[in-house]
Design an enzyme around this catalytic site. Structure first.
Site, mmCIF file in Angstrom:
data_model
loop_
_atom_site.group_PDB
_atom_site.id
_atom_site.type_symbol
_atom_site.label_atom_id
_atom_site.label_comp_id
_atom_site.label_asym_id
_atom_site.label_seq_id
_atom_site.Cartn_x
_atom_site.Cartn_y
_atom_site.Cartn_z
ATOM 1 N N THR A 170 1.169 -1.026 -0.037
ATOM 2 C CA THR A 170 -0.174 -0.623 0.302
ATOM 3 C C THR A 170 0.730 1.516 -0.057
ATOM 4 O OG1 THR A 170 -1.822 1.108 0.831
ATOM 5 C CG2 THR A 170 0.010 -0.075 2.831
ATOM 6 N N ARG A 180 4.176 8.358 8.202
ATOM 7 C CA ARG A 180 3.665 7.465 8.769
ATOM 8 C C ARG A 180 3.673 6.208 8.440
ATOM 9 N NH1 ARG A 180 -1.190 4.820 6.833
ATOM 10 N NH2 ARG A 180 -3.405 4.404 8.514
ATOM 11 N N THR A 203 -7.634 -4.473 5.357
ATOM 12 C CA THR A 203 -7.277 -3.489 4.573
ATOM 13 C C THR A 203 -8.782 -2.773 5.186
ATOM 14 O OG1 THR A 203 -8.175 -2.229 2.604
ATOM 15 C CG2 THR A 203 -9.834 -4.814 3.281
#
Length: 214
Positions: A170, A180, A203
């Site tokens: 991702t 982050r 997810t």
């Protein structure tokens, strides 16, 4: 018996590639890396790999993880910039005895040393999305929400030899703070697999998932 499952429509082409590998007797290790790489390479999926949406400084930072369900070996990377396929770096890290989870500059140094392909992952299309969002935020036309423009690709594979693997990849939250890292590369949070039991990937908003110990 073999099988493969994944999150979201963006995984279909990769899933097809991986399934072909498994059907021909290939390993779950090969299938999952091939399938997730296919998603990472497609420029029009806004939340994974090349073309992924950037952080608040317009930099694309990528997270990925890989796990072998028989040996329980794993590898993971977080906040990696300008490397083509983070899932391949994660897979390579899984064979190390230690230092299996690397982030930021450390992950990039490892990837460079191991000869992984460098690539500018920020596309013109992603820049447009970024500039449009900045404009709207400046005009106070809308508020940035945690679910604005992100989805993890997660996959679990089972091969004919009974090996299961899992993987995730991702670009994380759109407009996230630099550095982050969410749940996706965290073993036991973004993914887990045990060949004798099963596997799963997650997810959604990583902070929410980690709070729930999903």
């Amino acid at each position: 018996m073999w099988g493969m499952i994944a999150t979201w429509r963006m995984a279909v082409e990769g899933l097809t590639e991986g399934a072909n590998t498994l059907e021909k007797g290939g390993s779950a290790e090969e299938a999952i890396v091939k399938a997730i790489s296919e998603v990472e390479d497609f420029p029009y999926y806004k939340s994974v790999g090349y073309g992924g949406l950037p952080n608040e400084e317009m930099e694309v930072e990528l997270d990925a993880a890989y796990m072998n369900g028989t040996t329980l070996d794993f590898g993971a990377v977080g906040a990696v910039k300008d490397f083509k396929n983070p899932i391949k770096i994660a897979r390579r890290l899984s064979v190390e005895k230690a230092n299996n989870f690397l982030v930021g500059v450390g992950a990039e140094k490892f990837a460079h040393k191991e000869g992984f392909e460098r690539k500018t992952m920020l596309t013109d299309r992603a820049k447009i999305h970024y500039k449009n969002r900045v404009h709207k935020l400046n005009q106070q036309e809308n508020e940035l929400t945690p679910y604005s423009g992100h989805d993890t690709v997660g996959m679990v594979a089972l091969d004919q030899q009974g090996l299961m693997t899992a993987g995730t990849s991702t670009s994380g939250l759109f407009m996230k703070k630099p550095g982050r890292v969410g749940d996706s590369p965290v073993i036991g949070s973004g993914l887990y697999v045990d060949s004798e039991i099963g596997g799963a990937t997650a997810t959604g908003l990583g902070e929410d998932l980690m709070k729930g110990m999903v």
